[in-house]
Design an enzyme around this catalytic site. Sequence first.
Site, PDB file in Angstrom:
ATOM      1  N   PHE A 143     125.851   7.346 -15.017  1.00 46.81           N
ATOM      2  CA  PHE A 143     124.754   7.856 -14.616  1.00 46.81           C
ATOM      3  C   PHE A 143     124.690   9.221 -14.242  1.00 46.81           C
ATOM      4  O   PHE A 143     125.883   9.765 -13.632  1.00 46.81           O
ATOM      5  CB  PHE A 143     124.202   6.982 -13.460  1.00 46.81           C
ATOM      6  CG  PHE A 143     122.601   7.085 -13.324  1.00 46.81           C
ATOM      7  CD1 PHE A 143     121.622   6.338 -13.883  1.00 46.81           C
ATOM      8  CD2 PHE A 143     122.212   8.093 -12.424  1.00 46.81           C
ATOM      9  CE1 PHE A 143     120.189   6.710 -13.619  1.00 46.81           C
ATOM     10  CE2 PHE A 143     120.935   8.278 -12.245  1.00 46.81           C
ATOM     11  CZ  PHE A 143     119.878   7.395 -12.856  1.00 46.81           C
ATOM     12  N   TYR A 151     116.524   0.077  -4.563  1.00 46.13           N
ATOM     13  CA  TYR A 151     115.387  -0.148  -4.993  1.00 46.13           C
ATOM     14  C   TYR A 151     115.329  -0.789  -6.394  1.00 46.13           C
ATOM     15  O   TYR A 151     114.288  -1.182  -7.162  1.00 46.13           O
ATOM     16  CB  TYR A 151     114.337   1.075  -5.347  1.00 46.13           C
ATOM     17  CG  TYR A 151     115.275   2.129  -6.003  1.00 46.13           C
ATOM     18  CD1 TYR A 151     115.353   2.303  -7.402  1.00 46.13           C
ATOM     19  CD2 TYR A 151     115.790   3.239  -5.070  1.00 46.13           C
ATOM     20  CE1 TYR A 151     116.207   3.361  -8.016  1.00 46.13           C
ATOM     21  CE2 TYR A 151     116.549   4.272  -5.679  1.00 46.13           C
ATOM     22  CZ  TYR A 151     116.798   4.315  -7.124  1.00 46.13           C
ATOM     23  OH  TYR A 151     117.473   5.291  -7.584  1.00 46.13           O
ATOM     24  N   LYS A 152     116.551  -1.117  -6.910  1.00 40.23           N
ATOM     25  CA  LYS A 152     116.787  -1.851  -8.166  1.00 40.23           C
ATOM     26  C   LYS A 152     116.698  -3.330  -7.769  1.00 40.23           C
ATOM     27  O   LYS A 152     115.598  -3.908  -7.460  1.00 40.23           O
ATOM     28  CB  LYS A 152     118.043  -1.331  -8.839  1.00 40.23           C
ATOM     29  CG  LYS A 152     117.794   0.314  -9.442  1.00 40.23           C
ATOM     30  CD  LYS A 152     118.694   0.655  -9.806  1.00 40.23           C
ATOM     31  CE  LYS A 152     118.691   2.411 -10.285  1.00 40.23           C
ATOM     32  NZ  LYS A 152     119.992   3.124 -10.723  1.00 40.23           N
ATOM     33  N   ARG A 175     115.570  -1.293 -23.132  1.00 41.40           N
ATOM     34  CA  ARG A 175     116.319  -1.886 -21.838  1.00 41.40           C
ATOM     35  C   ARG A 175     115.554  -2.857 -21.251  1.00 41.40           C
ATOM     36  O   ARG A 175     114.715  -2.575 -20.836  1.00 41.40           O
ATOM     37  CB  ARG A 175     116.842  -0.705 -20.964  1.00 41.40           C
ATOM     38  CG  ARG A 175     117.904  -0.673 -20.170  1.00 41.40           C
ATOM     39  CD  ARG A 175     118.660   0.277 -19.416  1.00 41.40           C
ATOM     40  NE  ARG A 175     117.545   0.680 -18.754  1.00 41.40           N
ATOM     41  CZ  ARG A 175     117.668   1.480 -17.527  1.00 41.40           C
ATOM     42  NH1 ARG A 175     118.903   1.545 -17.011  1.00 41.40           N
ATOM     43  NH2 ARG A 175     116.738   1.736 -16.730  1.00 41.40           N
ATOM     44  N   ASP A 200     130.035   2.417  -7.850  1.00 44.19           N
ATOM     45  CA  ASP A 200     128.552   2.550  -7.748  1.00 44.19           C
ATOM     46  C   ASP A 200     127.886   1.211  -8.138  1.00 44.19           C
ATOM     47  O   ASP A 200     127.959   0.943  -9.375  1.00 44.19           O
ATOM     48  CB  ASP A 200     128.157   3.919  -8.702  1.00 44.19           C
ATOM     49  CG  ASP A 200     126.766   3.946  -8.281  1.00 44.19           C
ATOM     50  OD1 ASP A 200     125.915   3.034  -8.080  1.00 44.19           O
ATOM     51  OD2 ASP A 200     126.030   5.076  -8.563  1.00 44.19           O
TER      52      ASP A 200
HETATM   53  C1  LIG Z   1     119.817   4.235 -10.143  1.00 51.79           C
HETATM   54  C2  LIG Z   1     121.264   4.980 -10.067  1.00 51.79           C
HETATM   55  C3  LIG Z   1     121.397   6.094  -9.224  1.00 51.79           C
HETATM   56  C4  LIG Z   1     120.361   6.753  -8.691  1.00 51.79           C
HETATM   57  O1  LIG Z   1     120.464   7.665  -7.847  1.00 51.79           O
HETATM   58  P1  LIG Z   1     119.276   8.240  -6.719  1.00 51.79           P
HETATM   59  O2  LIG Z   1     119.788   8.970  -5.564  1.00 51.79           O
HETATM   60  O3  LIG Z   1     118.881   6.893  -6.090  1.00 51.79           O
HETATM   61  O4  LIG Z   1     118.149   8.665  -7.530  1.00 51.79           O
HETATM   62  C5  LIG Z   1     122.591   6.896  -9.352  1.00 51.79           C
HETATM   63  N1  LIG Z   1     123.689   6.165 -10.045  1.00 51.79           N
HETATM   64  C6  LIG Z   1     123.492   5.049 -10.507  1.00 51.79           C
HETATM   65  C7  LIG Z   1     124.677   4.556 -11.129  1.00 51.79           C
HETATM   66  C8  LIG Z   1     122.440   4.455 -10.794  1.00 51.79           C
HETATM   67  O5  LIG Z   1     122.158   3.326 -11.638  1.00 51.79           O
END
Ligand SMILES: *Cc1c(COP(=O)(O)O)cnc(C)c1O
Length: 420
Positions: free
Chosen positions: A133, A230-231, A379, A205
């Site tokens: 990400f 939040y996921k 997705r 992560d």
């Molecule tokens: C959703 C996600 C993030 C989001 O980071 P935020 O700081 O909450 O915006 C980071 N890393 C991964 C792998 C994600 O899937």
Amino acid sequence: MTVTETGPAALAARAEALDAADGLAALRDRFLLPKGVVYLDGNSLGALPAAVPAAVEDAVRRQWGTDLIRSWNDNDWWGAPLRIGDTIGRLIGAAPGQVACGDSTSVQLFNALTAAARLRPDRQVLLTDPDHFPTDQYIADSVARMLGLTVRRVPVGELADVLAAEGHRVAVAAYGPVDYRTGELADMAALTAAAHEVGALFLWDLCHAAGALPVGLDAIGADLAVGCGYKYLSGGPGAPAFIYVAERHQDAFDHAVTGWHGHAEPFAMQSTYAPAPGIARARIGTPPLLSMLALEAALTAFDGVDMAALRAKSLSLTGLFLDCADAMLDGLGFTVATPREPERRGSQVSLRHEHAYPIVQAHIERGFIGDMRAPDILRFGFNALYVTHRDVFAAVEALREITATGEYTDERFAVRSAVT
Ligand SMILES: *Cc1c(COP(=O)(O)O)cnc(C)c1O
């Protein structure tokens, strides 16, 4: 025309039978889902748990409005980050006292990576995934600039070999167990072991794993992990994230953002930092309490839920989606991007299509909410707490109609919003 076993009618019947036999079906009542919507984007923003509105109302009116500053003690606002951390810990295989909740994933990543590098001061290399990400890659680069390290981007499929060959120079490998685009699931235990074999640390992560599948952090001997609220945890927009620091690393855990809530004596108001013992040192500053209390209420949706059973249902949903896609989307320009072997996929199925964007928009207009990741990925995330097998069948059937009829080619589906 005869209907084959894999034809649409048979798949619809199979979806119905799977729902009828679903031991977790009642958990859907723990969520407030709008009518007419099939929600397949819980991997981006989880649906609203039924317990949240009243908890937020209470947090605002009683705890803030009436109890005011007394809430830090009387409603244990002070204890929230570690209390909620322990609740998340149960979902990710962490014994109490190793998870702190707060801030964003990006901030927690920054702290975890700096701490990992400082735990291995004689090593110069930070490994991360070229397909990680974006925030994870940006922060790895920034930490490397700050600490004079080198970032090497190694695809997760090559990681074990690179660790074996050159791992003695690696401070930390920072990866996600689930590829956010394809849904491919890595072998966390094997990769963690490969890093430890050469004395490197592993930072996981868990954004696309926490709440989606069983994660045994303690069991695999994990070092550090972060994840968002939040996921699949459904804590609400901007819900606080979390950090896991294995107990054995806590005494030496030296992160970058040393805030006063992580001080050994926060109310002594000293001018220099002395870390609190245990996981408390991973706290930073005043947490976003309204969001944190919303997350705490959201996590009650997992009460009594066996993560192995949740995983079995998730695989049943994604497996059915793949079977439906094979049978019903054939010849319409789709390819499957997600591994078919159950042990190699997370709780998501991704398809590729040249016209992914307008197809997803047309799908959303019909009430099937998934999302699109550039350039060509559709997705679909499956939160097994509230998605049904019938949802899966209906979603694929709608995709077939939208594509077969050319419905998606209408120009209103080509308009791009700021967020995709
Ligand atoms: C959703 C996600 C993030 C989001 O980071 P935020 O700081 O909450 O915006 C980071 N890393 C991964 C792998 C994600 O899937």
